[in-house]
Design a protein around this motif. Structure first.
Motif, PDB file in Angstrom:
ATOM      1  N   ILE A  20       1.017  -0.972  -0.111  1.00  0.00           N
ATOM      2  CA  ILE A  20       0.310  -0.469   0.093  1.00  0.00           C
ATOM      3  C   ILE A  20       1.185   1.337  -0.161  1.00  0.00           C
ATOM      4  O   ILE A  20       1.446   1.856   0.768  1.00  0.00           O
ATOM      5  CB  ILE A  20      -0.754   0.047   1.289  1.00  0.00           C
ATOM      6  CG1 ILE A  20      -1.774  -1.275   1.297  1.00  0.00           C
ATOM      7  CG2 ILE A  20      -1.465   1.383   1.291  1.00  0.00           C
ATOM      8  CD1 ILE A  20      -2.499  -1.471   2.428  1.00  0.00           C
ATOM      9  N   VAL A  21       1.162   1.921  -1.288  1.00  0.00           N
ATOM     10  CA  VAL A  21       1.761   3.128  -1.348  1.00  0.00           C
ATOM     11  C   VAL A  21       0.652   4.759  -1.031  1.00  0.00           C
ATOM     12  O   VAL A  21      -0.335   4.649  -1.588  1.00  0.00           O
ATOM     13  CB  VAL A  21       2.284   3.365  -2.626  1.00  0.00           C
ATOM     14  CG1 VAL A  21       2.933   3.962  -2.708  1.00  0.00           C
ATOM     15  CG2 VAL A  21       3.039   1.842  -2.641  1.00  0.00           C
ATOM     16  N   LEU A  22       1.368   5.430   0.304  1.00  0.00           N
ATOM     17  CA  LEU A  22       0.253   6.773   0.196  1.00  0.00           C
ATOM     18  C   LEU A  22       1.336   8.004  -0.281  1.00  0.00           C
ATOM     19  O   LEU A  22       2.934   7.689   0.486  1.00  0.00           O
ATOM     20  CB  LEU A  22      -0.037   6.998   1.587  1.00  0.00           C
ATOM     21  CG  LEU A  22      -1.040   5.687   2.419  1.00  0.00           C
ATOM     22  CD1 LEU A  22      -0.357   4.579   3.038  1.00  0.00           C
ATOM     23  CD2 LEU A  22      -2.018   6.476   2.408  1.00  0.00           C
ATOM     24  N   VAL A  23       0.782   8.578  -0.548  1.00  0.00           N
ATOM     25  CA  VAL A  23       1.327   9.626  -1.386  1.00  0.00           C
ATOM     26  C   VAL A  23       1.075  11.436  -0.111  1.00  0.00           C
ATOM     27  O   VAL A  23       0.103  11.511  -0.473  1.00  0.00           O
ATOM     28  CB  VAL A  23       1.781  10.027  -2.817  1.00  0.00           C
ATOM     29  CG1 VAL A  23       2.710  11.127  -2.826  1.00  0.00           C
ATOM     30  CG2 VAL A  23       2.314   9.264  -3.478  1.00  0.00           C
ATOM     31  N   VAL A  24       1.923  11.548   0.374  1.00  0.00           N
ATOM     32  CA  VAL A  24       1.103  12.176   1.674  1.00  0.00           C
ATOM     33  C   VAL A  24       1.361  14.143   1.196  1.00  0.00           C
ATOM     34  O   VAL A  24       3.026  14.322   1.010  1.00  0.00           O
ATOM     35  CB  VAL A  24       1.127  12.202   2.717  1.00  0.00           C
ATOM     36  CG1 VAL A  24       0.896  12.925   3.677  1.00  0.00           C
ATOM     37  CG2 VAL A  24       1.365  10.057   3.012  1.00  0.00           C
ATOM     38  N   TYR A  25       0.353  14.496   1.021  1.00  0.00           N
ATOM     39  CA  TYR A  25       0.757  15.781   0.562  1.00  0.00           C
ATOM     40  C   TYR A  25       0.051  16.897   1.988  1.00  0.00           C
ATOM     41  O   TYR A  25      -1.544  16.378   2.270  1.00  0.00           O
ATOM     42  CB  TYR A  25       0.187  16.219  -0.520  1.00  0.00           C
ATOM     43  CG  TYR A  25       0.543  15.916  -2.297  1.00  0.00           C
ATOM     44  CD1 TYR A  25       1.004  16.008  -2.941  1.00  0.00           C
ATOM     45  CD2 TYR A  25       0.091  14.783  -2.210  1.00  0.00           C
ATOM     46  CE1 TYR A  25       1.671  16.375  -4.217  1.00  0.00           C
ATOM     47  CE2 TYR A  25       0.237  13.816  -3.108  1.00  0.00           C
ATOM     48  CZ  TYR A  25       1.478  14.520  -3.962  1.00  0.00           C
ATOM     49  OH  TYR A  25       1.628  14.530  -5.584  1.00  0.00           O
ATOM     50  N   HIS A  26       1.429  17.419   2.472  1.00  0.00           N
ATOM     51  CA  HIS A  26       0.552  18.009   3.579  1.00  0.00           C
ATOM     52  C   HIS A  26       0.709  19.539   4.164  1.00  0.00           C
ATOM     53  O   HIS A  26       1.000  20.034   4.566  1.00  0.00           O
ATOM     54  CB  HIS A  26       1.351  17.359   4.782  1.00  0.00           C
ATOM     55  CG  HIS A  26       3.049  16.769   4.710  1.00  0.00           C
ATOM     56  ND1 HIS A  26       3.399  17.380   5.255  1.00  0.00           N
ATOM     57  CD2 HIS A  26       3.592  16.776   3.661  1.00  0.00           C
ATOM     58  CE1 HIS A  26       5.121  17.953   5.258  1.00  0.00           C
ATOM     59  NE2 HIS A  26       4.973  17.351   4.300  1.00  0.00           N
ATOM     60  N   GLY A  27       0.833  19.686   2.707  1.00  0.00           N
ATOM     61  CA  GLY A  27       0.923  21.959   2.569  1.00  0.00           C
ATOM     62  C   GLY A  27      -0.385  22.482   2.818  1.00  0.00           C
ATOM     63  O   GLY A  27      -0.415  23.074   2.932  1.00  0.00           O
TER      64      GLY A  27
END
Ligand SMILES: C[S@@+](CC[C@H](N)C(=O)[O-])C[C@H]1O[C@@H](n2cnc3c(N)ncnc32)[C@H](O)[C@@H]1O
Length: 190
Positions: A137-144
């Protein structure tokens, strides 16, 4: 050498886990880039199930698949990814080996519609149940954005508390970039 950037590294992880003929999940279909990519990984014998809560995203994804003669390789659900256990066919006998989440908001869409930790985590829990061992399971985390920072913190708390007998958890990101660059969390089912 050149370090793998975030999106290429996300794809590399999927390539390692997914074989032709497998099942994969795009948990956040958006503009359809990942759904199309996953159809190429699973090929004619495999299948992709993709989710998005916005009709605009599902329409964009459908159009992208059609442009690439790949629509028959994916089923699109206008629904939240935390419904995936209810939506996936019961009688599927192919292996579920990969899933990707590109978190945050739809590029070019409504920035108020964002992924949130409780449904992201619920979907991860379902995937850990349904997936093959060594599935990823790949999560690309955008936290801006403000909600992104909240989602990041809740997700980090959740993944760091996953029992190590159940999953390996990887954290990959560049530490000296400005403007909250995205990073990867990858969860390998054990
Ligand atoms: C960063 S975009 C995804 C980009 C996409 N992977 C692409 O290739 O274009 C995030 C998407 O997640 C969707 N989303 C937000 N909450 C969701 C949920 N609970 N279930 C499924 N999709 C969701 C948004 O509507 C948005 O389209």
């Amino acid at each position: 050498m050149k370090l793998d950037r975030i999106l290429p590294f996300a794809r590399l992880l999927l390539e390692k886990a997914v074989s032709p003929g497998d099942i994969t999940i795009d948990a956040t279909a958006g503009n359809g880039h990942d759904t199309l990519y996953l159809t190429k990984l699973v090929g004619e014998e495999g299948h992709v199930y993709a989710f998005d809560i916005q009709e605009q995203a599902i329409n964009k994804t459908r159009a992208k698949l059609e442009e690439n003669q790949s629509a028959h390789l994916a089923t699109l659900f206008l629904d939240s990814h935390d419904q995936l256990k209810n939506k996936l066919p019961q009688a599927e006998n192919r292996k579920l080996t990969g899933a990707i989440f590109n978190l945050g908001y739809l590029p070019g869409g409504d920035k108020e519609v964002v992924t949130v930790a409780h449904s992201t985590i619920a979907a991860i829990e379902q995937l850990l149940e349904l997936m093959e061992i060594e599935g990823i399971i790949v999560l690309v985390v955008y936290h801006g954005h403000p909600e992104g920072a909240i989602e990041r913190d809740e997700l980090m708390q959740y993944v760091t508390s996953l029992p190590q007998e159940k999953a390996h958890v990887l954290h990959y990101g560049f530490m000296n970039q400005v403007n909250s660059p995205p990073f990867i969390i990858a969860i390998e089912k054990r």
